[in-house]
Scaffold this motif. Structure first.
Motif, mmCIF file in Angstrom:
data_model
loop_
_atom_site.group_PDB
_atom_site.id
_atom_site.type_symbol
_atom_site.label_atom_id
_atom_site.label_comp_id
_atom_site.label_asym_id
_atom_site.label_seq_id
_atom_site.Cartn_x
_atom_site.Cartn_y
_atom_site.Cartn_z
ATOM 1 N N TRP A 1 -4.042 32.700 92.492
ATOM 2 C CA TRP A 1 -4.698 33.745 93.280
ATOM 3 C C TRP A 1 -5.951 34.215 92.553
ATOM 4 C CZ3 TRP A 1 0.854 34.828 92.655
ATOM 5 C CH2 TRP A 1 1.606 34.430 93.761
ATOM 6 N N ARG A 2 -6.934 34.649 93.327
ATOM 7 C CA ARG A 2 -8.228 35.052 92.763
ATOM 8 C C ARG A 2 -8.098 36.242 91.818
ATOM 9 N NH1 ARG A 2 -13.781 34.947 94.828
ATOM 10 N NH2 ARG A 2 -12.964 33.613 96.471
ATOM 11 N N SER A 3 -7.300 37.239 92.199
ATOM 12 C CA SER A 3 -7.199 38.466 91.397
ATOM 13 C C SER A 3 -6.525 38.179 90.063
ATOM 14 C CB SER A 3 -6.390 39.523 92.158
ATOM 15 O OG SER A 3 -7.001 39.841 93.386
ATOM 16 N N GLY A 4 -7.219 38.481 88.961
ATOM 17 C CA GLY A 4 -6.653 38.303 87.636
ATOM 18 C C GLY A 4 -6.371 36.859 87.277
ATOM 19 N N SER A 5 -7.138 35.945 87.817
ATOM 20 C CA SER A 5 -6.836 34.517 87.694
ATOM 21 C C SER A 5 -7.515 33.866 86.496
ATOM 22 C CB SER A 5 -7.286 33.792 88.961
ATOM 23 O OG SER A 5 -8.689 33.889 89.113
ATOM 24 N N LEU A 6 -7.121 32.618 86.235
ATOM 25 C CA LEU A 6 -7.819 31.815 85.238
ATOM 26 C C LEU A 6 -9.274 31.625 85.642
ATOM 27 C CD1 LEU A 6 -7.517 30.038 82.667
ATOM 28 C CD2 LEU A 6 -7.055 28.127 84.203
ATOM 29 N N SER A 7 -9.532 31.485 86.938
ATOM 30 C CA SER A 7 -10.914 31.338 87.406
ATOM 31 C C SER A 7 -11.734 32.579 87.083
ATOM 32 C CB SER A 7 -10.949 31.068 88.916
ATOM 33 O OG SER A 7 -10.542 32.203 89.658
ATOM 34 N N ALA A 8 -11.100 33.744 87.140
ATOM 35 C CA ALA A 8 -11.808 34.988 86.802
ATOM 36 C C ALA A 8 -12.189 35.001 85.331
ATOM 37 C CB ALA A 8 -10.930 36.192 87.135
ATOM 38 N N GLU A 9 -11.293 34.522 84.464
ATOM 39 C CA GLU A 9 -11.574 34.477 83.038
ATOM 40 C C GLU A 9 -12.732 33.527 82.738
ATOM 41 O OE1 GLU A 9 -11.556 34.865 78.970
ATOM 42 O OE2 GLU A 9 -10.618 36.141 80.502
ATOM 43 N N ILE A 10 -12.706 32.349 83.353
ATOM 44 C CA ILE A 10 -13.781 31.376 83.110
ATOM 45 C C ILE A 10 -15.107 31.912 83.645
ATOM 46 C CG2 ILE A 10 -14.606 29.057 83.688
ATOM 47 C CD1 ILE A 10 -11.630 28.212 83.711
ATOM 48 N N ALA A 11 -15.070 32.523 84.824
ATOM 49 C CA ALA A 11 -16.294 33.097 85.385
ATOM 50 C C ALA A 11 -16.853 34.188 84.482
ATOM 51 C CB ALA A 11 -16.017 33.654 86.780
ATOM 52 N N ALA A 12 -15.970 35.011 83.916
ATOM 53 C CA ALA A 12 -16.411 36.081 83.030
ATOM 54 C C ALA A 12 -17.056 35.511 81.772
ATOM 55 C CB ALA A 12 -15.227 36.974 82.667
ATOM 56 N N ARG A 13 -16.465 34.460 81.223
ATOM 57 C CA ARG A 13 -17.046 33.865 80.011
ATOM 58 C C ARG A 13 -18.425 33.270 80.290
ATOM 59 N NH1 ARG A 13 -12.241 31.038 76.403
ATOM 60 N NH2 ARG A 13 -10.651 32.637 76.766
ATOM 61 N N ILE A 14 -18.574 32.612 81.421
ATOM 62 C CA ILE A 14 -19.881 32.051 81.778
ATOM 63 C C ILE A 14 -20.897 33.173 81.957
ATOM 64 C CG2 ILE A 14 -21.157 30.773 83.545
ATOM 65 C CD1 ILE A 14 -18.578 29.189 84.073
ATOM 66 N N ALA A 15 -20.482 34.240 82.636
ATOM 67 C CA ALA A 15 -21.394 35.361 82.864
ATOM 68 C C ALA A 15 -21.786 36.032 81.546
ATOM 69 C CB ALA A 15 -20.749 36.374 83.799
ATOM 70 N N GLU A 16 -20.844 36.142 80.620
ATOM 71 C CA GLU A 16 -21.124 36.786 79.338
ATOM 72 C C GLU A 16 -22.063 35.943 78.463
ATOM 73 O OE1 GLU A 16 -16.909 39.218 78.673
ATOM 74 O OE2 GLU A 16 -17.214 37.249 77.756
ATOM 75 N N ASP A 17 -21.844 34.639 78.480
ATOM 76 C CA ASP A 17 -22.544 33.790 77.511
ATOM 77 C C ASP A 17 -23.690 32.962 78.085
ATOM 78 O OD1 ASP A 17 -20.731 34.677 75.586
ATOM 79 O OD2 ASP A 17 -19.332 33.031 75.977
ATOM 80 N N LEU A 18 -23.715 32.786 79.407
ATOM 81 C CA LEU A 18 -24.735 31.913 80.011
ATOM 82 C C LEU A 18 -25.466 32.577 81.171
ATOM 83 C CD1 LEU A 18 -23.066 28.363 80.255
ATOM 84 C CD2 LEU A 18 -24.739 29.136 78.604
#
Length: 331
Positions: A268-285
């Motif tokens: 599910w989108r909420s609290g998902s692994l995809s959310a973590e990866i998206a956050a890392r990309i947003a933070e670093d790239l």
């Protein structure tokens, strides 16, 4: 047939060969789980192994996931190399205390005095009309937990060789096998005799958009990349393979080149692994991106039983095509 001829087999048979090799290689290795012996496993992965190795090494356990996990943890601490099978990851919730409060923490809380070299195999995902209590994807939950390694083999090659590397790890490893992959066929390169359990893989190169996925969604992402070619879009498909620890270097290198990213996750989108990866990309790239990150996830509902509703609830190839084409060809 020459020695360099690829061997074609199913994902299911690849899993079985991996288990057979482990049992032959190490006398300390055993399989523990519900219906793994006489019945041959719920998904027929262990079929025939009881006759081959006997009840001491192919152990039918009670219908109690806490007992399966707890016994396997004890066996691992005592020096054995157990492969515990939990029929579906939904049922692993009954073993959360053992997996999270014991397997993941004992090596740390003992100051390294005790290792827990345990492997747990779990079926995951929807697509087989098994309804909500047998169809969810909880690998993202487990990827939140320090102290365990999470694997998601999405190819026959990984299904065949990840187990050996997992058994060599001194810490607990959970392997999530997607139920829709068991009947899939693939070729094994005879020159490949092992795989790592550290890195992601670029399964298809491209220059216009990066599609990040894993497990049962990998074939959908590759099919979407094929369709995108017709739209003039070259998608790069990254197979995460390892969900904890995530190989961010491979993801970042791809996104830095394509400057666009779609993450496909059956959770599910909420609290998902995809959310973590998206956050890392947003933070670093963040300054490398030319478009917002998009995610294609399961609908926020228990997975339905009816075929048409189940299909609509899970990520579809068409959804991936729409997300990727929307980024690469903004309106």
């Amino acid at each position: 047939m020459s020695d360099d001829t690829p061997t074609r087999l199913t994902y299911r048979e690849a899993c079985k060969q991996a288990i057979r090799d482990a049992l032959n290689r190490d006398p300390r290795c055993l399989v523990m789980g519900e219906d793994v012996g006489l019945y041959g496993g719920c998904y027929a992965v262990t079929k025939g192994l009881l006759e081959e190795f006997g009840p001491e090494r192919i152990r039918d356990m009670p219908l109690a996931e806490g007992v399966i996990a707890g016994s396997a943890i004890g066996a691992a601490i005592a020096g054995l190399r157990p492969i515990a099978e939990i029929m579906t990851c939904n049922f692993s919730l009954l073993a959360l205390d053992q997996i999270i409060n014991n397997a993941a923490t004992i090596p740390h809380m003992s100051g390294g005095q005790f290792a827990v070299p345990l492997v747990v195999r779990l079926a995951t995902g929807g697509g087989r009309q098994l309804a909500a209590q047998h169809s969810h994807s909880f690998e993202g939950w487990y990827a939140h937990i320090p102290g365990i390694r999470i694997l998601a083999p999405g190819t026959v090659e990984d299904a065949r060789y990840m187990l050996a590397a997992a058994l060599d790890d001194p810490n607990p490893v959970l392997i999530f096998e997607h139920v829709v992959l068991y009947n899939d066929e693939g070729d094994l390169d005879p020159e490949v005799v092992s795989v790592d359990i550290d890195s992601a893989r670029v399964r298809r190169p491209g220059k216009d958009v990066t599609i990040v996925t894993y497990g049962g969604s990998l074939p959908k992402a590759l099919a979407a990349a094929d369709e995108l070619v017709g739209l003039g879009i070259e998608a790069e498909v990254i197979d995460l393979r390892v969900l904890r620890p995530v190989d961010t270097a491979t993801i970042y290198a791809s996104v830095a080149r394509t400057r666009r990213c779609v993450i496909v996750d059956e959770g599910w989108r909420s609290g998902s692994l995809s959310a973590e990866i998206a956050a890392r990309i947003a933070e670093d790239l963040f300054f490398e991106l030319d478009a917002p990150i998009r995610r294609v996830c399961s609908r926020e509902v228990p997975v339905p039983y009816a075929a048409h509703m189940e299909e609509a609830a899970l990520p579809r190839t068409a959804d991936i095509v729409a997300a990727a084409s929307g980024l690469a060809r903004p309106q």
